[in-house]
Scaffold this motif. Structure first.
Motif, PDB file in Angstrom:
ATOM      1  N   UNK A  55       0.799  -1.216   0.000  1.00  0.00           N
ATOM      2  CA  UNK A  55       0.000   0.000   0.000  1.00  0.00           C
ATOM      3  C   UNK A  55       0.831   1.265   0.000  1.00  0.00           C
ATOM      4  N   UNK A  56       0.421   2.196   0.835  1.00  0.00           N
ATOM      5  CA  UNK A  56       1.055   3.517   0.864  1.00  0.00           C
ATOM      6  C   UNK A  56       2.397   3.533   1.585  1.00  0.00           C
ATOM      7  N   UNK A  57       2.694   2.499   2.358  1.00  0.00           N
ATOM      8  CA  UNK A  57       3.940   2.471   3.122  1.00  0.00           C
ATOM      9  C   UNK A  57       5.007   1.620   2.452  1.00  0.00           C
ATOM     10  N   UNK A  58       4.854   1.365   1.179  1.00  0.00           N
ATOM     11  CA  UNK A  58       5.802   0.518   0.465  1.00  0.00           C
ATOM     12  C   UNK A  58       7.135   1.247   0.274  1.00  0.00           C
ATOM     13  N   UNK A  59       8.242   0.518   0.426  1.00  0.00           N
ATOM     14  CA  UNK A  59       9.573   1.070   0.219  1.00  0.00           C
ATOM     15  C   UNK A  59      10.345   0.190  -0.756  1.00  0.00           C
ATOM     16  N   UNK A  60      11.404   0.768  -1.316  1.00  0.00           N
ATOM     17  CA  UNK A  60      12.282  -0.010  -2.181  1.00  0.00           C
ATOM     18  C   UNK A  60      13.725   0.382  -1.896  1.00  0.00           C
ATOM     19  N   UNK A  61      14.625  -0.582  -2.060  1.00  0.00           N
ATOM     20  CA  UNK A  61      16.043  -0.384  -1.783  1.00  0.00           C
ATOM     21  C   UNK A  61      16.815  -0.454  -3.091  1.00  0.00           C
ATOM     22  N   UNK A  62      17.700   0.515  -3.288  1.00  0.00           N
ATOM     23  CA  UNK A  62      18.526   0.575  -4.482  1.00  0.00           C
ATOM     24  C   UNK A  62      19.989   0.470  -4.066  1.00  0.00           C
ATOM     25  N   UNK A  63      20.762  -0.264  -4.842  1.00  0.00           N
ATOM     26  CA  UNK A  63      22.201  -0.414  -4.569  1.00  0.00           C
ATOM     27  C   UNK A  63      22.986   0.006  -5.798  1.00  0.00           C
ATOM     28  N   UNK A  64      24.026   0.802  -5.558  1.00  0.00           N
ATOM     29  CA  UNK A  64      24.940   1.175  -6.633  1.00  0.00           C
ATOM     30  C   UNK A  64      26.360   1.088  -6.111  1.00  0.00           C
ATOM     31  N   UNK A  65      27.302   1.021  -7.026  1.00  0.00           N
ATOM     32  CA  UNK A  65      28.710   1.013  -6.662  1.00  0.00           C
ATOM     33  C   UNK A  65      29.259   2.411  -6.881  1.00  0.00           C
ATOM     34  N   UNK A  66      29.853   2.966  -5.822  1.00  0.00           N
ATOM     35  CA  UNK A  66      30.510   4.260  -5.903  1.00  0.00           C
ATOM     36  C   UNK A  66      31.999   4.002  -5.731  1.00  0.00           C
ATOM     37  N   UNK A  67      32.690   3.865  -6.846  1.00  0.00           N
ATOM     38  CA  UNK A  67      34.088   3.436  -6.798  1.00  0.00           C
ATOM     39  C   UNK A  67      34.131   1.966  -6.436  1.00  0.00           C
TER      40      UNK A  67
END
Length: 116
Positions: A55-67
């Motif tokens: 619902x409205x409290x949904x979250x998502x996690x993103x991962x990237x490489x910084x160096x």
């Protein structure tokens, strides 16, 4: 009590119109940062590791490489500061939460692109 919480969430949290994406997709999130009186747009591009919640409290996690350092960021789906989300690549993964991706480096960290 749960009905009251759901009622408040539905009434007061605005729903953003965002594209559909899932774990394994590479996306770019454009969000607004306010520094004093000024505001600017910053972007965060990486692979979606998980979608969590409903619902409205949904979250998502993103991962990237910084160096050589991995950076993860958790965004609420209905964050008012999010301006837009672009789906750059659709990834083909077998799991809904790809935590194993944290331990991969180099060519092993590539995700196959989903055929359309």
């Amino acid at each position: 009590m749960e009905d009251l919480v759901k009622f408040v969430q539905n009434e007061f949290i605005t729903k953003n119109e965002l594209p559909e994406f899932s774990a394994g997709d590479t996306i770019t999130v454009y969000y607004e940062i306010k520094e004093g009186e000024k505001s600017r747009t910053q972007f965060f591009r990486g692979v979606v590791i998980q979608l969590r919640g409903t619902g409205r409290t949904q979250t998502f996690t993103i991962r990237k490489m910084s160096g050589t350092v991995g950076v993860e960021r958790v965004f609420p789906l209905n964050l008012p500061a999010i301006q837009k989300i672009e789906v750059n690549k659709r990834g083909s993964v077998r799991r809904a939460r790809i935590y194993y991706f944290r331990g991969l480096t180099g060519k092993k960290a590539r995700i196959k692109e989903k055929r359309s």
